[in-house]
Structures are given as structure tokens and as C-alpha cells.
Design a protein around this motif. Structure first.
Motif, PDB file in Angstrom:
ATOM      1  N   UNK A  34       0.819  -1.215   0.000  1.00  0.00           N
ATOM      2  CA  UNK A  34       0.000   0.000   0.000  1.00  0.00           C
ATOM      3  C   UNK A  34       0.851   1.263   0.000  1.00  0.00           C
ATOM      4  N   UNK A  35       2.155   1.153   0.304  1.00  0.00           N
ATOM      5  CA  UNK A  35       3.027   2.328   0.327  1.00  0.00           C
ATOM      6  C   UNK A  35       3.606   2.653  -1.037  1.00  0.00           C
ATOM      7  N   UNK A  36       3.443   1.750  -2.003  1.00  0.00           N
ATOM      8  CA  UNK A  36       3.975   2.009  -3.338  1.00  0.00           C
ATOM      9  C   UNK A  36       3.209   3.148  -3.993  1.00  0.00           C
ATOM     10  N   UNK A  37       3.945   4.100  -4.522  1.00  0.00           N
ATOM     11  CA  UNK A  37       3.317   5.232  -5.187  1.00  0.00           C
ATOM     12  C   UNK A  37       2.688   4.837  -6.500  1.00  0.00           C
ATOM     13  N   UNK A  38       1.886   5.733  -7.037  1.00  0.00           N
ATOM     14  CA  UNK A  38       1.186   5.463  -8.296  1.00  0.00           C
ATOM     15  C   UNK A  38       2.014   5.839  -9.512  1.00  0.00           C
ATOM     16  N   UNK A  39       3.223   6.399  -9.279  1.00  0.00           N
ATOM     17  CA  UNK A  39       4.026   6.843 -10.416  1.00  0.00           C
ATOM     18  C   UNK A  39       4.403   5.712 -11.346  1.00  0.00           C
ATOM     19  N   UNK A  40       4.850   4.564 -10.786  1.00  0.00           N
ATOM     20  CA  UNK A  40       5.245   3.441 -11.621  1.00  0.00           C
ATOM     21  C   UNK A  40       4.039   2.798 -12.287  1.00  0.00           C
ATOM     22  N   UNK A  41       2.874   2.836 -11.631  1.00  0.00           N
ATOM     23  CA  UNK A  41       1.669   2.243 -12.211  1.00  0.00           C
ATOM     24  C   UNK A  41       1.247   2.958 -13.488  1.00  0.00           C
ATOM     25  N   UNK A  42       1.660   4.216 -13.662  1.00  0.00           N
ATOM     26  CA  UNK A  42       1.343   4.945 -14.883  1.00  0.00           C
ATOM     27  C   UNK A  42       2.267   4.566 -16.028  1.00  0.00           C
ATOM     28  N   UNK A  43       3.372   3.899 -15.698  1.00  0.00           N
ATOM     29  CA  UNK A  43       4.354   3.547 -16.713  1.00  0.00           C
ATOM     30  C   UNK A  43       4.415   2.045 -16.966  1.00  0.00           C
ATOM     31  N   UNK A  44       3.842   1.249 -16.087  1.00  0.00           N
ATOM     32  CA  UNK A  44       3.887  -0.203 -16.218  1.00  0.00           C
ATOM     33  C   UNK A  44       2.582  -0.789 -15.694  1.00  0.00           C
ATOM     34  N   UNK A  45       2.309  -2.030 -16.094  1.00  0.00           N
ATOM     35  CA  UNK A  45       1.080  -2.704 -15.673  1.00  0.00           C
ATOM     36  C   UNK A  45       1.311  -3.368 -14.326  1.00  0.00           C
ATOM     37  N   UNK A  46       0.451  -3.048 -13.381  1.00  0.00           N
ATOM     38  CA  UNK A  46       0.611  -3.524 -12.007  1.00  0.00           C
ATOM     39  C   UNK A  46      -0.112  -4.843 -11.824  1.00  0.00           C
ATOM     40  N   UNK A  47       0.587  -5.837 -11.261  1.00  0.00           N
ATOM     41  CA  UNK A  47       0.018  -7.162 -11.009  1.00  0.00           C
ATOM     42  C   UNK A  47       0.243  -7.516  -9.547  1.00  0.00           C
ATOM     43  N   UNK A  48      -0.822  -7.840  -8.849  1.00  0.00           N
ATOM     44  CA  UNK A  48      -0.687  -8.320  -7.483  1.00  0.00           C
ATOM     45  C   UNK A  48      -0.570  -9.838  -7.521  1.00  0.00           C
ATOM     46  N   UNK A  49       0.561 -10.381  -7.112  1.00  0.00           N
ATOM     47  CA  UNK A  49       0.793 -11.828  -7.267  1.00  0.00           C
ATOM     48  C   UNK A  49      -0.282 -12.664  -6.595  1.00  0.00           C
ATOM     49  N   UNK A  50      -0.702 -13.708  -7.308  1.00  0.00           N
ATOM     50  CA  UNK A  50      -1.726 -14.615  -6.777  1.00  0.00           C
ATOM     51  C   UNK A  50      -1.299 -16.071  -6.919  1.00  0.00           C
ATOM     52  N   UNK A  51      -0.002 -16.322  -7.129  1.00  0.00           N
ATOM     53  CA  UNK A  51       0.514 -17.682  -7.293  1.00  0.00           C
ATOM     54  C   UNK A  51       1.684 -17.868  -6.339  1.00  0.00           C
ATOM     55  N   UNK A  52       2.045 -19.127  -6.119  1.00  0.00           N
ATOM     56  CA  UNK A  52       3.153 -19.457  -5.225  1.00  0.00           C
ATOM     57  C   UNK A  52       4.041 -20.519  -5.826  1.00  0.00           C
ATOM     58  N   UNK A  53       5.007 -20.943  -5.012  1.00  0.00           N
ATOM     59  CA  UNK A  53       5.965 -21.933  -5.512  1.00  0.00           C
ATOM     60  C   UNK A  53       5.278 -23.235  -5.911  1.00  0.00           C
ATOM     61  N   UNK A  54       4.199 -23.602  -5.231  1.00  0.00           N
ATOM     62  CA  UNK A  54       3.516 -24.866  -5.548  1.00  0.00           C
ATOM     63  C   UNK A  54       2.839 -24.830  -6.914  1.00  0.00           C
TER      64      UNK A  54
END
Length: 720
Positions: free
Chosen positions: A433-453
Motif C-alpha cells: 500500500x506504500x507504493x506510489x502510483x508513479x510506476x503504475x502509470x508507466x507499467x502494468x501492475x500485477x498483485x501476485x496470486x501464485x506461489x511456488x507450488x
């Protein structure tokens, strides 16, 4: 019952009507001013040829002035025992004199100008003395008269632009269009409030300044001690090399007994009147006996004239009267200010110090998360196990003290909602939640939903991915404290290359690594990066790298050979500019401070010079039969109904497909099963594989499909 002459005093009072000792000195001094006003009124009446003129009466007659003076005596001597002269309660005026370099006449002039703000009677009396009831504040001429200073001599220069009262903002001279002696004097509300015992920051600075917190826990790190020592000598510049310069500066000032005023540089630059705001900042620092912390300098754009003017104006306004600490990632430029600072490099904190800051923030946030919860426990507990768990959970993050404080508050509230202690997953959510929105305007943001398994990879590739996560966790210790990457302008970033055919799991692996680190994944959109105009591609990439360095995330360059391609022999201008672009990337990747993953289908297309700058190279081969079977099982999941005769081992053995193609086939077969209304069988699965072969342009061989080829031909539309 009191008489009118003995009416209670205005302002702050004890229950018995006695002013508190904190303002006793002020009351005594203002009482002297009142006596001077009495004398001036008496002199004015004696010199007035028509004291009973009815026209004069519509303003304020001499008799009416006497009645005002006799109505109450606000500043009569305070009853009770005298407060010692060296008592801290009596020291505000003395401190004001010392901090602003005032002399006795300056103090008298200040109090004359301030009197109407404390006692409303002075408004009418000043109107009478000004011969104009609408001018209810002291003018320069009246103030000089009341203080016995010559209006034609040195007295008038005490209100010049460079005079201490005016230059420091203690007194404002209004109505510049009038003659000097007729100009009105006003004392800012903050000065009056301070002398009355109020220590709140000036209201004009709300949203721009916050008071820094005191040092967290016992002791101080060596960098804090160096900053505190340097702050006593004037301007200090903290060169940020991955640490927390703002937090260290506030700790250093607080350790030295000074009030740290942390200034939001971006808000200062956006202020409607930044020059005036700078003067108010300097006055607030000197008034409260504090120091200013300004940064980061990057938000001011000090290389631009406007930003340089603000830095220089703040240095000039402070003028050595208060410590001024500026910080940022840029080296100091002499053009920013006429004074040269003492530069202190701020390295990244060690894991123990970072864990201590997190524990302090979690303990404080847990106390305010809600009564009856133990949200402040768990990772915030001071046990050895909790400290180790907290260090492991936060090791990969790079946050300043403000971000840690906000993240701890979010994590504590998340835990309080479920009535449990703070866990590592709460910290990960809070950090994202502390990540700024600046990078989101330049790249596509993905919240990880997978794991090593969820990964099906050869053991060697999994080890390489684990090595990438390991490097990301311990980079501050290895590259920072142990200095395993010194000199040459090299950063503390981690750069990895994932090479393999399309669909072999490169992007998904980057997502798994991000999830393991508790970070988000940002996929760079090459369409927004590559530009046909010369130099624009490099500018776009620089913005991405700069934003990515300030967030806790993994940066993914998918199909990286589009921008990280080989340099070629120069035959025309286009080749030369392409080589310049590649050379820029070689330098920028090496100085990068974040975590970046490059993916490519053809490793041979990348410039060989990139190989030396890569920390991890992971190869993603086409899966074998055993891995393909595991992929079929995972892609079909447990929700899709399966026919008893579904032959997944044979499909895995016969059809050499990548993980991405297997997932596409599984989805296609699921649609066919949904349309047919019966469980998924081998015939539907082979039909999906046949469609995938045709989509990929691969040959459909009898030896590969066998008896299913004829049955997998397209059927007429409709249900089976």
C-alpha cells in the motif's frame, strides 16, 4: 464582588482568576505598556484644545478614554509569590530575544504592536491616539512615541526590511502606500500564541510541516551522531544511498534537544506563495527552538531555476539561526545556495536497526489499533523469536521511517479486524500500500496470486529462482554492509534474465518470486516505452528505472530483446542511435537499485555485455512428459468434471506442449465440455490440442494424434 476597575483579566486564568506563571512575565511587560498608554492619553488631553468637542466624541473623547482605562486593569501585578527570573515559565521573551537577536527597544515595539491582540481595550485607545477610530492598531509613529524613540532618528529604521523585527517576521508592516509613520503594525497570530504558551505549529504551515518523532529506543547509530554534530555548524546535506535520511535527521535534531520540523518539499514547491512560506518556516524554526529537515531534493527539481531559488531562499532565511538539514539522492550543487553544506552519506540500515524501527512502529500502532485487541503483539513482541520473524518478514523492503510508520498502522488495523496478532502477510499487504502510483502509470501492475507450488519447473530452474529471491532478501547486508559491490557507480539492484520459449513459465515465475518477497509485479508495457523519436525511448526508460528504485516491487521487462538488443555495426544514423540506446541501458541497469527481471525467447538476441551485469540467468526448457502431466493436472484443476476414461498420461506423452499452450488447451476443452453438458473426456481434450496446433502453425501428424485424429475433427454445431 469586584469593581469595574478590578474586573477579571482577559486570556488564560487559573480558577481564582490569577494568570498562570507561564504568562506572568508577559502580563508584567504589557502592564508597562498600559501605563505608557495612560501617560500618552493624559498628555494628549492636556494638549487637546477642545477635549469636549462633540465631533471628537463620535470617535473617542478623552473622558471616554479615561473610562476605558479605568474599566479594568488587565496587566496589573500578579498577586502571589514572585516567579524566579530564571524559571523556564518566564523564559519565552528571553528566549525570543536570544533566538532573534533583539534588543530592549525591539521587545517594547513588539509588545506595543501585540497589545490589541490580547486586550480589546487597546483597539479603542489606539484609535483615539491615532485620531481615527477605524485605525485600531498601532502605527509606526505611535509605537515609536509610546516607546520614547525618535521618529526622525534611528527609531524609524527598526522597521526597515532588514531590521530584526521585520526580517524575522515578528512584526508585519501593512499599508505600504502610506507614509512610513502612518503604516500599521501587526504581529502574526503565531507569535502572540507562542508568547502566551502555545507550541502548536503555525497554522499557515499545516499540510507542509510535521513535527518529527523523538528517537526510537535507547542509543543512537553513528550516522545519527554525525548528523547531530554537523547540524550544530550550519547547513547539512544528507546524501541518500539507500538509507532513511529524513528519519535520521529528525532523530539527530531530537537527540540534540531541538524540535525537528520535517518539511514536505513537494508541498513547499506547490505553495501559492513559496517565498513567504519560506520566511514563515524559518521563523517557526527559530521561534520553537527547532531545526528544519527538507527533502527529498528531487521533488524540488533543484536543477531548475525555481527549485534552486527555493533552496537558496530557505538557506538565506534561516541564516544560521536554526539548523537546516536537506537530503536527497543528488550530490550538492553550489548553484543551489550561496552556502556550502557539510555532506554526510546515509547508507542503508542494517537488518537489526530496521527490525527495531518496525517493532517500535508496530508497538505504537498496536496501542492505537483498538482496545481489547492484541494487534500490537505477535511480530511486535520483543522476544528473540519475534525479532527473528520480524527481520525475515521485512528484510527485502526498503522503506523510510514515515513509510514504516504508515505500514505498521495499516498492518495493525488489518490484524485488529480479525482480533489476532500482526502476521507477515499483514506486513506484506501494508508495504504494497506504500507504493506510489508513479510506476503504475508507466507499467502494468500485477498483485501476485501464485506461489511456488503452482510452478512446474526442472530442479535447476527452481534453484535459480530461489537464488534470485535469496539475493533480493540479503542484498543490503551483502552489497551494503559487506561492500561486495563497491565503486564504479554500481547500485544495489538485482537483475535476472529468464530465457526460454514462449509459454514455458517465465512471466509466472517472476510473479512467484514477487509473491515470495511480498512485493508487487510491474510489467513494462513496451508500447509506452519505445518511441520513434531519437532520445525519447531513453527518457521513458529513465522514468521507469527512477520510479522502480523507490518502490518495493519487481520490475518485469517482457520480451526484453526489443530494447536490450545487440549493438551492431554502424552503417547509418539509425544504427548509431540504436547503439546509443543499448549503451545507455547497459549503464542504467548497472546503477539500478531495484529488482528487475528480463525475459526473452531468444537469449542470443541480447547483447553479450548484458551477461556480466546479470546476477541470475534462469533457463526455461520445454517441459518433459512428466512435467507436462503435472501441468495438465494443475491446469484442469479439481472443479472441472472429468470422464472416467480421461487419459491425461497419454496426452502428456504424445503432445509436446509448453505450459502456456497446455493451459490454453485446458480452457478450450473446458468450454467444449460446458457446451456438450457432459464431463471432460479425452476426445474433447485432443480436439483442443488439435486447435492449439493449428493456432501455432504446427503440423498435425498421424503418428502424434493416432486414432484420435479422425474423432477430433470439427463436428456440426449443436449439442452432442
Amino acid at each position: 464582588m469586584t469593581t469595574a476597575h478590578q474586573a477579571p483579566r482577559p486570556g488564560l486564568h487559573a480558577p481564582d482568576g490569577t494568570p498562570p506563571t507561564a504568562v506572568a512575565d508577559l502580563w508584567e511587560r504589557l502592564g508597562r505598556i498600559e501605563r505608557r498608554v495612560r501617560l500618552a492619553v493624559a498628555v494628549r488631553r492636556d494638549a487637546d484644545p477642545e477635549p469636549d468637542d462633540p465631533f471628537r466624541g463620535q470617535y473617542l473623547t478623552a473622558a471616554a478614554a479615561e473610562r476605558v482605562l479605568d474599566s479594568r486593569d488587565a496587566f496589573r501585578p500578579v498577586p502571589g509569590p514572585d516567579t524566579p527570573a530564571d524559571s523556564p515559565e518566564r523564559g519565552r521573551i528571553a528566549a525570543l530575544v536570544e533566538r532573534f537577536g533583539l534588543v530592549a527597544p525591539d521587545v517594547d515595539l513588539l509588545l506595543v504592536a501585540m497589545a490589541p491582540d490580547i486586550d480589546a481595550r487597546f483597539e479603542r485607545l489606539y484609535g483615539y491616539l491615532n485620531d481615527d477610530l477605524t485605525r485600531r492598531r498601532a502605527t509606526i509613529g505611535l509605537a515609536l512615541e509610546l516607546c520614547g524613540l525618535p521618529a526622525a532618528g534611528a527609531g524609524r529604521f527598526r522597521f526597515g526590511p532588514s531590521a530584526p523585527l521585520v526580517a524575522a517576521g515578528l512584526v508585519e508592516v501593512l499599508e505600504p502606500e502610506r507614509p512610513l509613520l502612518s503604516r500599521v503594525l501587526r504581529v502574526p497570530d503565531r507569535i502572540t500564541a507562542h508568547l502566551l504558551g502555545d507550541d502548536e505549529v503555525d497554522g499557515r504551515l499545516h499540510g507542509l510541516v510535521r513535527v518529527g518523532e523523538p528517537p526510537e529506543g535507547p542509543g543512537a547509530c553513528p550516522t545519527t551522531l554525525r548528523i547531530a554534530a554537523a547540524a550544530g555548524t550550519g547547513l547539512v546535506h544528507l546524501l541518500d544511498r539507500g538509507g532513511d535520511p529524513g528519519g535520521l535527521a529528525a532523530d539527530a535534531l531530537a537527540s540534540a534537544g531541538l524540535r525537528p520540523l520535517v518539511v514536505d518539499a513537494a508541498a513547499l514547491a506547490a505553495a501559492p506563495a513559496p517565498d513567504r512560506t519560506v520566511r514563515v518556516l524559518a521563523a517557526e524554526a527559530r521561534l520553537s527552538g527547532g531545526g528544519l529537515v527538507l527533502g527529498p531534493l528531487e521533488t524540488l527539481a533543484p536543477e531548475q531555476p525555481e527549485g534552486a531559488a527555493l533552496v537558496g531562499a530557505l538557506c538565506a532565511a534561516v541564516g544560521g539561526g536554526s539548523p537546516l538539514i536537506v537530503y536527497g539522492k543528488k550530490n550538492w550543487d553550489p548553484l543551489w545556495a550561496g552556502e556550502s553544506p557539510v555532506t554526510v552519506t546515509v547508507p542503508p540500515p542494517d537488518p537489526a536497526d530496521a527490525a527495531r524501527r518496525w517493532r517500535h512502529a508496530l508497538t505504537g500502532a498496536g496501542a492505537g489499533a483498538g482496545a481489547g485487541t492484541d494487534a500490537g503483539a505477535g511480530l511486535a513482541a520483543g522476544t528473540a523469536t519475534a525479532d527473528a520473524d520480524l527481520a525475515d518478514a521485512t528484510r527485502a523492503y526498503r522503506l523510510d521511517s514515515g513509510q514504516i510508520r504508515r505500514a505498521a498502522a495499516v498492518a495493525s488495523r488489518l490484524a485488529a479486524l480479525e482480533g489476532r496478532p500482526v502476521e507477515a502477510r499483514d506486513l506484506r499487504t501494508a508495504v504494497r500500500a506504500q507504493n506510489g502510483a508513479g510506476l503504475a502509470r508507466l507499467a502494468r501492475r500485477i498483485e501476485p496470486a501464485v506461489g511456488w507450488d503452482d510452478l512446474v519447473l526442472p530442479p535447476a530452474t527452481r534453484r535459480q529462482l530461489s537464488d534470485l529471491a535469496l539475493r533480493a532478501r540479503h542484498r543490503e547486508q551483502v552489497l551494503g554492509q559487506w561492500r561486495m559491490r563497491p565503486g564504479g557507480g554500481r547500485g544495489r539492484g538485482i537483475v535476472a534474465l529468464f530465457a526460454g520459449e514462449s509459454g514455458t513459465g517465465k512471466t509466472m515465475s517472476a510473479e512467484v518470486v514477487a509473491a515470495d518477497l511480498g512485493m508487487e509485479l510491474y510489467v513494462v508495457d513496451l508500447s509506452s516505452v519505445v518511441d520513434k523519436y531519437v532520445g525519447e525511448t531513453e527518457k521513458n526508460l529513465e522514468r521507469i528505472f527512477a520510479e522502480a528504485s523507490d518502490v518495493n516491487a519487481v520490475l518485469l521487462f517482457d520480451e526484453a530483446d526489443a530494447v536490450f538488443g545487440k549493438r551492431s555495426q554502424v552503417k547509418d544514423a539509425q544504427d548509431r542511435h540504436a547503439n546509443v540506446e543499448s549503451a545507455y541501458l547497459l549503464q542504467r541497469v548497472e546503477s539500478f537499485d531495484g529488482i528487475a527481471v528480463l525475459t526473452t525467447n531468444l537469449r542470443a538476441n541480447l547483447d553479450e555485455a548484458f551477461t556480466r551485469r546479470l546476477d541470475v540467468v534462469a533457463d526455461f526448457p520445454v517441459p518433459d512428459a512428466q512435467q507436462r502431466l503435472a501441468l495438465w493436472e494443475r491446469c484442469l484443476g479439481t472443479e472441472v468434471p472429468r470422464a472416467p476414461g480421461l487419459d491425461l498420461p497419454t496426452c502428456a506423452e504424445r503432445f509436446e506442449l509448453t505450459g502456456g499452450s497446455i493451459r490454453a488447451c485446458a480452457v478450450t476443452a473446458a468450454y467444449q465440455a460446458a457446451e456438450s453438458g457432459r464431463p471432460l473426456d479425452t476426445e474433447q481434450l485432443v480436439a483442443a490440442v488439435l486447435a492449439e496446433y493449428r493456432k501455432l502453425g504446427r503440423l498435425v501428424l498421424d503418428s502424434e494424434f493416432g486414432p484420435w485424429l479422425e474423432r477430433a475433427r470439427p463436428r456440426p454445431a449443436g449439442r452432442a
